[in-house]
Design a protein around this motif. Structure first.
Motif, mmCIF file in Angstrom:
data_model
loop_
_atom_site.group_PDB
_atom_site.id
_atom_site.type_symbol
_atom_site.label_atom_id
_atom_site.label_comp_id
_atom_site.label_asym_id
_atom_site.label_seq_id
_atom_site.Cartn_x
_atom_site.Cartn_y
_atom_site.Cartn_z
ATOM 1 N N PHE A 172 0.865 -1.172 0.000
ATOM 2 C CA PHE A 172 0.000 0.000 0.000
ATOM 3 C C PHE A 172 0.907 1.229 0.000
ATOM 4 O O PHE A 172 1.837 1.312 0.809
ATOM 5 C CB PHE A 172 -0.919 0.002 1.222
ATOM 6 C CG PHE A 172 -1.943 -1.089 1.193
ATOM 7 C CD1 PHE A 172 -3.126 -0.922 0.480
ATOM 8 C CD2 PHE A 172 -1.734 -2.282 1.859
ATOM 9 C CE1 PHE A 172 -4.076 -1.930 0.441
ATOM 10 C CE2 PHE A 172 -2.673 -3.303 1.824
ATOM 11 C CZ PHE A 172 -3.853 -3.122 1.114
ATOM 12 N N ILE A 173 0.633 2.161 -0.895
ATOM 13 C CA ILE A 173 1.500 3.312 -1.093
ATOM 14 C C ILE A 173 0.731 4.609 -0.897
ATOM 15 O O ILE A 173 -0.334 4.811 -1.498
ATOM 16 C CB ILE A 173 2.107 3.309 -2.518
ATOM 17 C CG1 ILE A 173 2.985 2.083 -2.727
ATOM 18 C CG2 ILE A 173 2.902 4.585 -2.786
ATOM 19 C CD1 ILE A 173 4.195 2.037 -1.838
ATOM 20 N N ASN A 174 1.263 5.483 -0.047
ATOM 21 C CA ASN A 174 0.738 6.836 0.078
ATOM 22 C C ASN A 174 1.346 7.657 -1.057
ATOM 23 O O ASN A 174 2.524 8.017 -1.022
ATOM 24 C CB ASN A 174 1.131 7.415 1.435
ATOM 25 C CG ASN A 174 0.656 8.845 1.625
ATOM 26 O OD1 ASN A 174 0.036 9.431 0.729
ATOM 27 N ND2 ASN A 174 0.957 9.429 2.772
ATOM 28 N N ALA A 175 0.547 7.945 -2.070
ATOM 29 C CA ALA A 175 1.054 8.620 -3.263
ATOM 30 C C ALA A 175 1.467 10.060 -3.004
ATOM 31 O O ALA A 175 2.080 10.696 -3.875
ATOM 32 C CB ALA A 175 0.005 8.567 -4.377
ATOM 33 N N ASN A 176 1.160 10.591 -1.829
ATOM 34 C CA ASN A 176 1.607 11.935 -1.476
ATOM 35 C C ASN A 176 3.036 11.938 -0.930
ATOM 36 O O ASN A 176 3.581 13.000 -0.652
ATOM 37 C CB ASN A 176 0.661 12.548 -0.432
ATOM 38 C CG ASN A 176 -0.739 12.749 -0.989
ATOM 39 O OD1 ASN A 176 -0.907 13.103 -2.146
ATOM 40 N ND2 ASN A 176 -1.743 12.516 -0.158
ATOM 41 N N THR A 217 -2.557 2.176 -4.345
ATOM 42 C CA THR A 217 -2.209 3.542 -3.968
ATOM 43 C C THR A 217 -3.398 4.288 -3.369
ATOM 44 O O THR A 217 -4.554 3.997 -3.664
ATOM 45 C CB THR A 217 -1.703 4.329 -5.185
ATOM 46 O OG1 THR A 217 -2.729 4.379 -6.184
ATOM 47 C CG2 THR A 217 -0.456 3.672 -5.777
ATOM 48 N N PHE A 218 -3.084 5.261 -2.515
ATOM 49 C CA PHE A 218 -4.105 6.164 -1.997
ATOM 50 C C PHE A 218 -3.510 7.556 -1.923
ATOM 51 O O PHE A 218 -2.296 7.739 -1.882
ATOM 52 C CB PHE A 218 -4.634 5.702 -0.630
ATOM 53 C CG PHE A 218 -3.614 5.690 0.475
ATOM 54 C CD1 PHE A 218 -3.426 6.802 1.285
ATOM 55 C CD2 PHE A 218 -2.843 4.555 0.719
ATOM 56 C CE1 PHE A 218 -2.491 6.792 2.317
ATOM 57 C CE2 PHE A 218 -1.915 4.531 1.743
ATOM 58 C CZ PHE A 218 -1.735 5.646 2.542
ATOM 59 N N GLY A 219 -4.373 8.548 -1.913
ATOM 60 C CA GLY A 219 -3.909 9.930 -1.884
ATOM 61 C C GLY A 219 -4.784 10.816 -2.742
ATOM 62 O O GLY A 219 -5.974 10.972 -2.468
ATOM 63 N N ASN A 220 -4.214 11.357 -3.827
ATOM 64 C CA ASN A 220 -4.961 12.301 -4.652
ATOM 65 C C ASN A 220 -5.973 11.585 -5.556
ATOM 66 O O ASN A 220 -6.104 10.362 -5.524
ATOM 67 C CB ASN A 220 -3.997 13.166 -5.474
ATOM 68 C CG ASN A 220 -3.111 12.317 -6.381
ATOM 69 O OD1 ASN A 220 -3.593 11.480 -7.131
ATOM 70 N ND2 ASN A 220 -1.804 12.546 -6.312
ATOM 71 N N PHE A 249 -7.496 4.865 -4.217
ATOM 72 C CA PHE A 249 -8.419 5.343 -3.181
ATOM 73 C C PHE A 249 -8.102 6.802 -2.885
ATOM 74 O O PHE A 249 -6.947 7.160 -2.640
ATOM 75 C CB PHE A 249 -8.306 4.491 -1.911
ATOM 76 C CG PHE A 249 -8.668 3.052 -2.139
ATOM 77 C CD1 PHE A 249 -9.995 2.659 -2.232
ATOM 78 C CD2 PHE A 249 -7.678 2.091 -2.298
ATOM 79 C CE1 PHE A 249 -10.328 1.340 -2.472
ATOM 80 C CE2 PHE A 249 -8.007 0.757 -2.525
ATOM 81 C CZ PHE A 249 -9.336 0.389 -2.626
ATOM 82 N N HIS A 250 -9.121 7.620 -2.909
ATOM 83 C CA HIS A 250 -8.963 9.063 -2.758
ATOM 84 C C HIS A 250 -9.573 9.513 -1.433
ATOM 85 O O HIS A 250 -10.759 9.314 -1.186
ATOM 86 C CB HIS A 250 -9.647 9.777 -3.927
ATOM 87 C CG HIS A 250 -9.623 11.262 -3.810
ATOM 88 N ND1 HIS A 250 -10.672 12.063 -4.230
ATOM 89 C CD2 HIS A 250 -8.689 12.099 -3.303
ATOM 90 C CE1 HIS A 250 -10.376 13.316 -3.993
ATOM 91 N NE2 HIS A 250 -9.189 13.377 -3.429
ATOM 92 N N VAL A 251 -8.727 10.102 -0.588
ATOM 93 C CA VAL A 251 -9.175 10.636 0.704
ATOM 94 C C VAL A 251 -8.782 12.104 0.767
ATOM 95 O O VAL A 251 -7.628 12.460 0.513
ATOM 96 C CB VAL A 251 -8.523 9.872 1.882
ATOM 97 C CG1 VAL A 251 -9.067 10.405 3.213
ATOM 98 C CG2 VAL A 251 -8.768 8.373 1.759
ATOM 99 N N ILE A 284 -8.331 3.957 5.915
ATOM 100 C CA ILE A 284 -9.499 4.010 5.030
ATOM 101 C C ILE A 284 -9.226 3.234 3.751
ATOM 102 O O ILE A 284 -10.065 2.436 3.292
ATOM 103 C CB ILE A 284 -9.853 5.481 4.705
ATOM 104 C CG1 ILE A 284 -10.385 6.184 5.968
ATOM 105 C CG2 ILE A 284 -10.871 5.562 3.575
ATOM 106 C CD1 ILE A 284 -10.573 7.675 5.804
ATOM 107 N N ALA A 285 -8.050 3.448 3.161
ATOM 108 C CA ALA A 285 -7.713 2.776 1.907
ATOM 109 C C ALA A 285 -7.630 1.264 2.081
ATOM 110 O O ALA A 285 -8.166 0.495 1.269
ATOM 111 C CB ALA A 285 -6.389 3.322 1.375
ATOM 112 N N ILE A 286 -6.966 0.832 3.145
ATOM 113 C CA ILE A 286 -6.814 -0.608 3.378
ATOM 114 C C ILE A 286 -8.159 -1.243 3.683
ATOM 115 O O ILE A 286 -8.488 -2.327 3.181
ATOM 116 C CB ILE A 286 -5.793 -0.857 4.504
ATOM 117 C CG1 ILE A 286 -4.391 -0.447 4.022
ATOM 118 C CG2 ILE A 286 -5.788 -2.323 4.938
ATOM 119 C CD1 ILE A 286 -3.324 -0.458 5.090
#
Length: 429
Positions: A208-212, A227-230, A235-237, A272-274
């Motif tokens: 799992f990668i925080n794209a920020n 991926t999550f972030g933007n 997944f977008h948070v 949230i993403a996971i």
């Protein structure tokens, strides 16, 4: 005696114990060694207290009646048993590491996944070469997902823990200036933490990668990832507000957490993403995040008389200390006071890193700062609002005639400082 046979004993036992003070009836007692103790010496005591078998590695402590099981090395045996048990259970495991926020992330992820699955997660911060095996051995056939926190203060440790845990998924919270004494530099920290990435890559597993986080992106190339972030990620948070407690938005749901600090946004977003990846409903994710309350001196908000206290004295390193200061300075509330304690395990960088924090306070903080510990005491400052105190007893003396009322207070330090003791001083009564 081999690991397969030992595992049969384990399945019939009440669990594993490594301390005779905590013996459970019919447990397996592992006689671990340390610099100042030898568990082999307590074999008889463990049996008398109820252990069904004792694993030893010194023949002279072996009993002819069969309660002792002799192996070459007790610690290695514990680790091998944990790996064998992990394969026996054959369930998905998520491994977490990072410089800051891994325990909070682990707790949030566990809360979210528990809405749908029977989960077992690392208790507290039992995240080292002993704690990780104990976490794995606490899982059973009813466990549907495991969440394992992995800590490290030197190279090759995450590699070892990854090989023991054999995770299907991994997440590194961030890369910061932590345990510099063991890692040597920030580059060493990155190299050590990304040993998890290497394990996952070599075994075709998922991260799992925080794209920020550009460092996460850089070191996760060519690895199967979520991926999550933007808005362009899986997944977008969105962050709504972090001036007080962190508020986020996910799939048109507003989620009001009980956590403070912008630095906790990434921890929440990861959970949230996971959770969403594992098909936990967004309504259950919202409930899990909103009902999670931090404990154990981690970003706790405490009302002490008329004062509002942010207690974040579980641990500290240059990265987490700076993040806490930035958040505190930007937060609402007048009449601010901060109590900061020494940051440990910085090696040759201790003087430089403590001086950097002091210089940051000089430039950015208008309230009163009390800096406690030998390292902070050695720093240089002419600021009238900064008070340096060499040890806790001297702080007690300095504050004995004061009485804090309606103050906004931050307490931040490494665990060894036990700076939460401040709350018991007369100045808060």
């Amino acid at each position: 005696m081999n690991i397969k046979t030992l595992h049969q004993y384990f399945l019939k036992s009440s669990g594993v114990c490594t301390d005779t003070r905590n013996i459970k009836k019919d447990c397996l007692f592992f006689a671990l060694k340390g610099e100042n103790f030898n568990g082999n010496k307590f074999a008889v005591e463990a049996i008398k207290k109820g252990a069904i078998k004792v694993i030893i590695d010194e023949r002279k402590y072996q009993l002819p009646t069969g309660e002792t099981l002799l192996f070459e090395n007790v610690l290695t045996t514990l680790q091998e048993l944990a790996s064998f048990h992990r394969n026996y259970l054959n369930m998905p495991i998520i491994a977490l590491t990072g410089s800051n926020g891994k325990t909070t992330s682990k707790e949030l992820i566990n809360c979210v996944l528990s809405k749908k699955f029977r989960t077992t997660a690392t208790i507290g911060n039992l995240n080292n070469h002993i704690g990780v095996p104990l976490t794995l051995l606490s899982m059973n056939l009813e466990t549907e997902i495991g969440v394992v926190e992995m800590g490290a203060n030197h190279l090759k440790e995450i590699e070892l823990l990854s090989n023991i845990t054999q995770p299907n998924y991994g997440y590194i919270t961030n890369f910061g200036k932590a345990h510099l004494e063991g890692f040597g530099s920030l580059e060493g920290v990155i190299k050590g933490k990304t040993e998890l990435y290497q394990y996952l890559k070599n075994n075709n597993k998922t991260i799992f990668i925080n794209a920020n986080d550009p460092t996460q992106l850089k070191y996760s190339e060519e690895i199967k990832s979520i991926t999550f972030g933007n808005k362009n990620q899986d997944f977008h948070v969105d962050l709504i507000d972090a001036s007080q407690k962190v508020v986020v938005s996910f799939q048109n749901l507003k989620i009001q957490s009980q956590l403070i600090g912008l630095y906790n946004f990434d921890n929440i977003a990861a959970a949230i993403a996971i959770g969403s990846y594992f098909k936990v409903s967004k309504e259950d994710i919202k409930e899990a995040i909103e009902t999670y309350i931090p404990t154990n001196n981690r970003s706790q908000i405490i009302d002490k008389e008329s004062n509002k206290v942010i207690l974040d004295a579980y641990n500290a390193n240059p990265s987490s200390m700076l993040a806490a200061l930035e958040n505190f300075i930007q937060s609402e509330g007048a009449d601010k006071i901060m109590f900061l304690g020494d940051m440990f395990e910085l090696g040759n960088d201790a003087e430089k890193e403590h001086q950097y924090i002091v210089s940051y306070i000089e430039k950015n903080f208008k309230g009163i700062a009390y800096l406690v510990g030998e390292n902070f005491y050695k720093t240089k400052t002419n600021a009238s609002n900064i008070h340096k105190i060499e040890h806790f007893e001297a702080l007690n003396t300095l504050l004995e005639n004061l009485n804090f009322q309606k103050k906004h207070i931050l307490i931040k330090a490494s665990r060894g400082m036990a700076l939460e003791r401040i709350l018991d001083l007369n100045c808060f009564s």
